[in-house]
Write an enzyme that holds these catalytic residues in place. Sequence first.
Site, mmCIF file in Angstrom:
data_model
loop_
_atom_site.group_PDB
_atom_site.id
_atom_site.type_symbol
_atom_site.label_atom_id
_atom_site.label_comp_id
_atom_site.label_asym_id
_atom_site.label_seq_id
_atom_site.Cartn_x
_atom_site.Cartn_y
_atom_site.Cartn_z
ATOM 1 N N TYR A 50 1.976 -3.623 14.932
ATOM 2 C CA TYR A 50 1.100 -4.147 13.883
ATOM 3 C C TYR A 50 1.973 -4.799 12.824
ATOM 4 C CZ TYR A 50 -2.274 -4.170 10.012
ATOM 5 O OH TYR A 50 -3.095 -4.534 8.972
ATOM 6 N N ASP A 70 10.375 -6.350 12.005
ATOM 7 C CA ASP A 70 9.406 -5.910 11.003
ATOM 8 C C ASP A 70 9.782 -4.473 10.637
ATOM 9 O OD1 ASP A 70 7.311 -4.804 9.608
ATOM 10 O OD2 ASP A 70 5.751 -5.751 10.810
ATOM 11 N N LYS A 105 6.581 -1.165 1.704
ATOM 12 C CA LYS A 105 6.471 0.285 1.497
ATOM 13 C C LYS A 105 7.570 0.872 0.596
ATOM 14 C CE LYS A 105 3.802 0.824 5.728
ATOM 15 N NZ LYS A 105 2.397 1.104 5.469
HETATM 16 N N1 HOZ Z 1 -1.893 -0.239 7.945
HETATM 17 C C1 HOZ Z 1 -1.584 0.988 7.327
HETATM 18 C C2 HOZ Z 1 -1.026 1.980 8.272
HETATM 19 N N2 HOZ Z 1 -0.161 1.509 9.257
HETATM 20 C C3 HOZ Z 1 -2.772 1.629 6.698
HETATM 21 C C4 HOZ Z 1 -2.927 1.274 5.298
HETATM 22 C C5 HOZ Z 1 -3.932 2.129 4.533
HETATM 23 O O1 HOZ Z 1 -4.999 2.434 5.049
HETATM 24 O O2 HOZ Z 1 -3.648 2.469 3.423
#
Ligand code: HOZ
Length: 427
Positions: A144, A239, A267
């Site tokens: 992702y 990534d 992050k």
């Molecule tokens: N895409 C995020 C986890 N891989 C989730 C983000 C969220 O829901 O805060």
Amino acid sequence: MKTTRSKQLFAEALRYIPGGVNSPVRAFRSVGGQPLFIKRAKGSRLYDVDGNSFIDYVLSWGPMILGHAPAPVIKAITRAAANGTSYGAPTEQEVRLAQMITEAVPSMQEVRLVSSGTEAVMSAVRLARGFTNRDAILKFEGCYHGHTDYLLAKAGSGLATLSIPDCPGVPDDFTRHTLTAPYNDIATVQRLIQAHHEDLACVIVEPIAGNMGVVPPRDDFLANLRELTRAHGILLIFDEVITGFRVHYGGAQALYGVTPDLTCLGKIIGGGLPVGAYGGAREIMRLVAPAGPVYQAGTLSGNPLAVTAGIETLKRLKTPGVYRKLDERAAALAEGLREAAKKAGVPLIQTRVGSMLGAFFTKGPVVDYASAKQSDTKAYAKFFHRMLNKGVYFAPSQFEAAFLSTAHTPSDIEETIKSARAVFKSL
Ligand code: HOZ
């Protein structure tokens, strides 16, 4: 467990916010039930609006590596906020954070700060296309890279959780240039590169997949990707939004000794505030506007609060022994969960790199998205809810990672394992 107030708030949220949440996996859809509304967090603990407390292994999906509300970070951002929250003009702090990032990750000779991981990846891919003058990209199933149109193809995280293979609203034309291969499958990559090398701008990969649960790279997977891309003038993008400063101060690229052309971060470098970054060799980065013609911009890019939180977080992560301690605690947790499952006769594949962990209810092995998808998500849902009832908060989806912070104590780990023993027995 009392959830009256969370339920009230969720009912209200459903009136104003699609699905009641601002990001899909938070909604508990794949595990059932309703999300808990959080009031505050400190150290390894989350506290919800009904007065329940939980040992937190989600950690805001990765950023909170020092635990929640670490005193030095809070102090620094409070001080920074008093000086104004955004200027839309350069600051000394953003130079310092950029310097810290380039020193930690030498492949990033120059770095551009943005406001999210999605933005970082989108900009890095545009840059790769601008640099190579080619259109096609290759990504891996179950990885992702944020919610950019052409990267939603066969993506992990919320799309895996909600089983959305192709997202409505993304014209076929937009994904025409996106090729996909199974993670860890170098033979398919080789075939695709042979067939498309003249049009391939980049190969983008999570060096440790963390959005289909945690799936580590096979032994030579990353090195082979490096070799194949270099041989054909294709840029390799790591990534590292999740893995950057998580598995090593220099990211997964330092851990595995493989150097990409471009790296995306997010992050941890924002210490829990919205941030992203992309960077790479000077020769490539010099194409980014205003130095070059590849346009990318942002009102809140390099936001002083986010940058301050990032600097304070990275300072603490530089302390000798931090990653060893994280690794030891995570190993103890993984080992404890494995033992507990084994004793209870529950088939469980426990994956881990440093303080990133995955747990798949399957006999395994889990090496790619197809095998991750074989795991028993109903068993995960039961595990999730029963652990939650015992005060342990794992991700409300099989296809996300668990994280540890420096604030997790040995007694947090012991308590988690003790709860897991009882839960595995009940499954
Ligand atoms: N895409 C995020 C986890 N891989 C989730 C983000 C969220 O829901 O805060």
